[in-house]
Every structure is written in C-alpha cells, then in structure tokens.
Design a protein around this motif. Structure first.
Motif, PDB file in Angstrom:
ATOM      1  N   SER A  20     -53.973 -21.801  -9.586  1.00  0.00           N
ATOM      2  CA  SER A  20     -53.277 -22.986 -10.101  1.00  0.00           C
ATOM      3  C   SER A  20     -52.274 -22.601 -11.179  1.00  0.00           C
ATOM      4  CB  SER A  20     -54.278 -24.005 -10.650  1.00  0.00           C
ATOM      5  OG  SER A  20     -55.116 -24.480  -9.626  1.00  0.00           O
ATOM      6  N   GLY A  21     -52.676 -21.729 -12.101  1.00  0.00           N
ATOM      7  CA  GLY A  21     -51.766 -21.272 -13.149  1.00  0.00           C
ATOM      8  C   GLY A  21     -50.564 -20.548 -12.575  1.00  0.00           C
ATOM      9  N   LEU A  28     -55.996 -30.668 -11.658  1.00  0.00           N
ATOM     10  CA  LEU A  28     -55.061 -31.704 -12.095  1.00  0.00           C
ATOM     11  C   LEU A  28     -54.136 -31.198 -13.190  1.00  0.00           C
ATOM     12  CD1 LEU A  28     -57.450 -34.806 -12.288  1.00  0.00           C
ATOM     13  CD2 LEU A  28     -55.863 -34.186 -10.446  1.00  0.00           C
ATOM     14  N   VAL A  29     -52.842 -31.522 -13.022  1.00  0.00           N
ATOM     15  CA  VAL A  29     -51.804 -31.127 -13.975  1.00  0.00           C
ATOM     16  C   VAL A  29     -51.024 -32.376 -14.370  1.00  0.00           C
ATOM     17  CG1 VAL A  29     -49.756 -29.681 -14.316  1.00  0.00           C
ATOM     18  CG2 VAL A  29     -51.597 -28.885 -12.826  1.00  0.00           C
ATOM     19  N   LEU A  30     -50.775 -32.528 -15.667  1.00  0.00           N
ATOM     20  CA  LEU A  30     -49.977 -33.649 -16.176  1.00  0.00           C
ATOM     21  C   LEU A  30     -48.770 -33.092 -16.922  1.00  0.00           C
ATOM     22  CD1 LEU A  30     -49.463 -36.654 -16.844  1.00  0.00           C
ATOM     23  CD2 LEU A  30     -50.923 -36.336 -18.849  1.00  0.00           C
ATOM     24  N   PRO A  31     -47.622 -32.980 -16.235  1.00  0.00           N
ATOM     25  CA  PRO A  31     -46.417 -32.547 -16.938  1.00  0.00           C
ATOM     26  C   PRO A  31     -45.722 -33.753 -17.559  1.00  0.00           C
ATOM     27  CG  PRO A  31     -46.011 -32.641 -14.582  1.00  0.00           C
ATOM     28  CD  PRO A  31     -47.433 -33.090 -14.803  1.00  0.00           C
ATOM     29  N   ARG A  50     -59.512 -33.960 -18.594  1.00  0.00           N
ATOM     30  CA  ARG A  50     -59.590 -33.888 -17.127  1.00  0.00           C
ATOM     31  C   ARG A  50     -58.328 -33.334 -16.494  1.00  0.00           C
ATOM     32  NH1 ARG A  50     -60.484 -39.693 -15.690  1.00  0.00           N
ATOM     33  NH2 ARG A  50     -59.929 -38.908 -13.647  1.00  0.00           N
ATOM     34  N   VAL A  51     -57.259 -33.168 -17.286  1.00  0.00           N
ATOM     35  CA  VAL A  51     -55.994 -32.645 -16.764  1.00  0.00           C
ATOM     36  C   VAL A  51     -55.465 -31.559 -17.697  1.00  0.00           C
ATOM     37  CG1 VAL A  51     -55.333 -34.834 -15.676  1.00  0.00           C
ATOM     38  CG2 VAL A  51     -54.512 -34.304 -17.961  1.00  0.00           C
ATOM     39  N   TRP A  52     -54.629 -30.686 -17.118  1.00  0.00           N
ATOM     40  CA  TRP A  52     -53.905 -29.697 -17.911  1.00  0.00           C
ATOM     41  C   TRP A  52     -52.585 -30.346 -18.291  1.00  0.00           C
ATOM     42  CZ3 TRP A  52     -51.565 -24.670 -15.451  1.00  0.00           C
ATOM     43  CH2 TRP A  52     -50.948 -23.906 -16.450  1.00  0.00           C
ATOM     44  N   ALA A  78     -55.312 -21.189 -15.739  1.00  0.00           N
ATOM     45  CA  ALA A  78     -55.210 -22.586 -16.166  1.00  0.00           C
ATOM     46  C   ALA A  78     -56.499 -22.984 -16.888  1.00  0.00           C
ATOM     47  CB  ALA A  78     -54.979 -23.481 -14.946  1.00  0.00           C
ATOM     48  N   PRO A  79     -56.416 -23.910 -17.839  1.00  0.00           N
ATOM     49  CA  PRO A  79     -57.610 -24.335 -18.573  1.00  0.00           C
ATOM     50  C   PRO A  79     -58.685 -24.915 -17.647  1.00  0.00           C
ATOM     51  CG  PRO A  79     -55.604 -25.223 -19.567  1.00  0.00           C
ATOM     52  CD  PRO A  79     -55.204 -24.588 -18.283  1.00  0.00           C
TER      53      PRO A  79
END
Length: 180
Positions: free
Chosen positions: A127-128, A20-23, A34-36, A160-161
């Motif tokens: 993902s990164g 999960l990514v939150l830009p 829970r999100v990057w 990615a974390p």
C-alpha cells in the motif's frame, strides 16, 4: 470440531485485506484511527493541483498500472518486513483494486488486496509503495524489477501505518507448513 494444533493462519487458501487512505487538507474525525491521512505535505509531486478530490493528491492511473504488475505469482521478498525471515517468499496475488469513495466518503481511497498468503507487513508495504507511485515518487514501471529474487526492501515505498489496514475475509481449505 478442530484437530489439536489447528491454526486458521496455516489453512487459508486466500485472504483479502483493505487499506484505507484519506488524501486531503482536512482530516475526517469519524475515520480517525481507521485511515492513513495524507496531509498537505504529502500531495502528489507532479503538481496535480488542477485536479480535484483524490486525483489532486494521487495519480490513480499510475497506481492501477503498478498494481497490475503485482498480479499473478511473484517473489515478493522486497515487500516484507526486514525481520521476516521466511525462506519462501513467492506469493500469488489474485486481485489488487482501488476503490474511490470508500466508507461512503468521496475523499477516501480503499486499496483491496486479495492473495493466497502474505508476509509480515506485506500489505502495508504494498500500500505504501502504491501511494508513493501515486504521488510520483516511484514510477509504476519500476514495480516489475522489485518482484523477484533481486528485489530489495530499500527500493519499495514506505510501510503504511497499521491503523489503515483491515482483514476483510479469508477462505479456509489449505494446509501450509509453518514458516511458509
């Protein structure tokens, strides 16, 4: 009943992970841990300010193009942690998809990765790398050169974390030799 020494890790015929990514400019407190979060300094480098939502931060078309290059059977040695010393680095990716609006939040992007096996940090590095493609830091056309025995970790994106990664499921039914 399982035989002595049974390990589902070595019996998985496929695994599915979600990253999960939150830009955006604002964090989501309920998704913390829970999100990057890609904050203001991680905006797309090509100036996509006219776009809105996820598209203002990431070029999803470029990310999908990069993901498509990874489908099938390839040597993913460039997508493993430096301390992963496995000799067998060939893996098969069944699907890599991007889902906008994950977790019932239109700002969250989910990267779904389904493959036959993964190496240490492989999904996080993948993902990164996709995020770096989406931010314009790595061209999608470079991905094929990373897949193969010539691929090097230094040429992929950041790891990615860990907190954005979730194992969503696995299918059992294959026995691998330890270390593969």
């Amino acid at each position: 009943v399982c035989e002595p020494g049974y390990s589902p890790r070595f019996d998985a015929s496929e695994k599915t992970y979600r990253y999960l990514v939150l830009p955006g400019d604002q964090r989501a407190p309920l998704l913390h841990g829970r999100v990057w979060f890609l904050g203001p300094k991680r905006r797309h480098s090509a100036g996509r300010r006219a776009a809105s939502g996820i598209h203002a931060w990431l070029d999803l078309d470029a990310m999908r193009e990069a993901a498509a290059h990874c489908l099938g059977t390839h040597d993913f040695r460039a997508f493993r942690a430096a301390d992963d010393s496995r000799l067998v680095t060939v893996r098969h990716m069944f699907s890599i998809t991007l889902e906008e609006g994950a977790c019932a939040d239109p700002r969250v992007l989910a990267i779904h990765v389904r493959g036959n096996a993964f190496m240490k940090n492989m999904v996080r590095i993948l993902s990164g790398t996709l995020v770096d493609v989406g931010r314009g830091r790595i061209p999608a056309s470079k991905i094929p050169s990373l897949l193969g025995p010539q691929g090097e970790r230094k040429d992929t994106g950041m790891t990615a974390p860990a907190h954005g990664l979730t194992l969503m499921g696995m299918r059992l039914g294959r026995r691998l030799t330890p270390g593969a």
